[in-house]
Design a protein around this motif. Structure first.
Motif, short mmCIF file in Angstrom:
data_model
loop_
_atom_site.label_atom_id
_atom_site.label_comp_id
_atom_site.label_asym_id
_atom_site.label_seq_id
_atom_site.Cartn_x
_atom_site.Cartn_y
_atom_site.Cartn_z
N ALA A 163 -93.39 64.36 -8.65
CA ALA A 163 -94.47 65.20 -7.79
C ALA A 163 -95.93 64.54 -7.75
O ALA A 163 -96.65 64.56 -6.69
N ARG A 164 -96.39 64.12 -8.66
CA ARG A 164 -97.73 63.49 -8.88
C ARG A 164 -97.61 62.15 -7.90
O ARG A 164 -98.73 61.90 -7.31
N THR A 195 -99.68 59.63 -2.96
CA THR A 195 -99.27 58.78 -1.76
C THR A 195 -100.08 59.32 -0.59
O THR A 195 -100.31 58.64 0.20
N TYR A 196 -100.34 60.70 -0.71
CA TYR A 196 -101.25 61.10 0.38
C TYR A 196 -102.64 60.84 0.27
O TYR A 196 -103.23 60.81 1.37
N ARG A 197 -102.99 60.30 -0.81
CA ARG A 197 -104.68 59.53 -1.22
C ARG A 197 -104.43 58.25 -1.10
O ARG A 197 -105.26 57.55 -0.57
N VAL A 215 -98.15 63.30 -4.51
CA VAL A 215 -99.33 63.71 -4.14
C VAL A 215 -100.28 62.50 -4.01
O VAL A 215 -101.14 62.29 -3.16
N PRO A 269 -92.26 66.88 1.71
CA PRO A 269 -92.74 68.15 1.81
C PRO A 269 -93.09 68.56 3.24
O PRO A 269 -93.04 69.86 3.77
#
Length: 161
Positions: free
Chosen positions: A4-5, A10-12, A8, A116
């Motif tokens: 999960a981290r 990856t979006y950054r 997240v 997501p």
């Protein structure tokens, strides 16, 4: 780092996450689990749309779910392996120096990291139905998936020495 981290993160910065995953060493089991997890998430994302379709048409839901299960959990992984093979071949033609494993990991991770948005797409398809909202979410998913995949492929093919 937990999945999960990583999603997240990856979006950054998708290249950093793929670089870190590649530095963990070539483990085909890890790549396969990433792919299967992504396909299962996409299968689950189909449930609201299929329930809506079954309700509106009067069909039984179970055959629809069975078809989606067959398509996403058994057939899609084979197609994604073939797509990773093709992307590695194209990358090699234009100067890529990475491995086949790196190309697979980049594709499979992009698919999982964009999950997501595919879940949101499934919810919109199930609760709102066809229309501009569904198309918009689909376009956003496609754009994010391509961003993750191209960034990861660049990291896998051109950053390795």
């Amino acid at each position: 780092m937990p999945v999960a981290r990583d999603i997240v993160a990856t979006y950054r910065g998708p290249r950093r996450v793929v670089r870190r995953l590649l530095e963990m060493g070539e483990r085909e089991d890890r790549a396969l689990v990433t792919l299967i997890a992504a396909c299962v998430v996409v299968f689950v994302a189909q449930w609201p749309r299929l329930a809506r379709e079954a309700h509106l048409t009067g069909q039984d839901l179970n055959p629809l779910l069975g078809g989606a299960l067959l398509g996403w959990v058994f057939i899609a992984p084979l197609m994604l392996y073939a797509l990773a093979f093709l992307s590695h071949g194209v990358a090699r033609l234009v100067g890529g120096r990475g491995t086949m494993y790196g190309a697979r990991l980049a594709l499979f991770w992009a698919f999982l990291a964009a999950s997501p948005l595919i879940l949101l797409h499934g919810l919109v398809a199930g609760f709102i139905g066809p229309g501009p909202g569904l198309q918009g979410v689909g376009l956003i998913w496609c754009g994010v998936f391509l961003w993750f995949w191209i960034s990861g492929l660049r990291e896998a093919e051109w950053s390795s020495a």
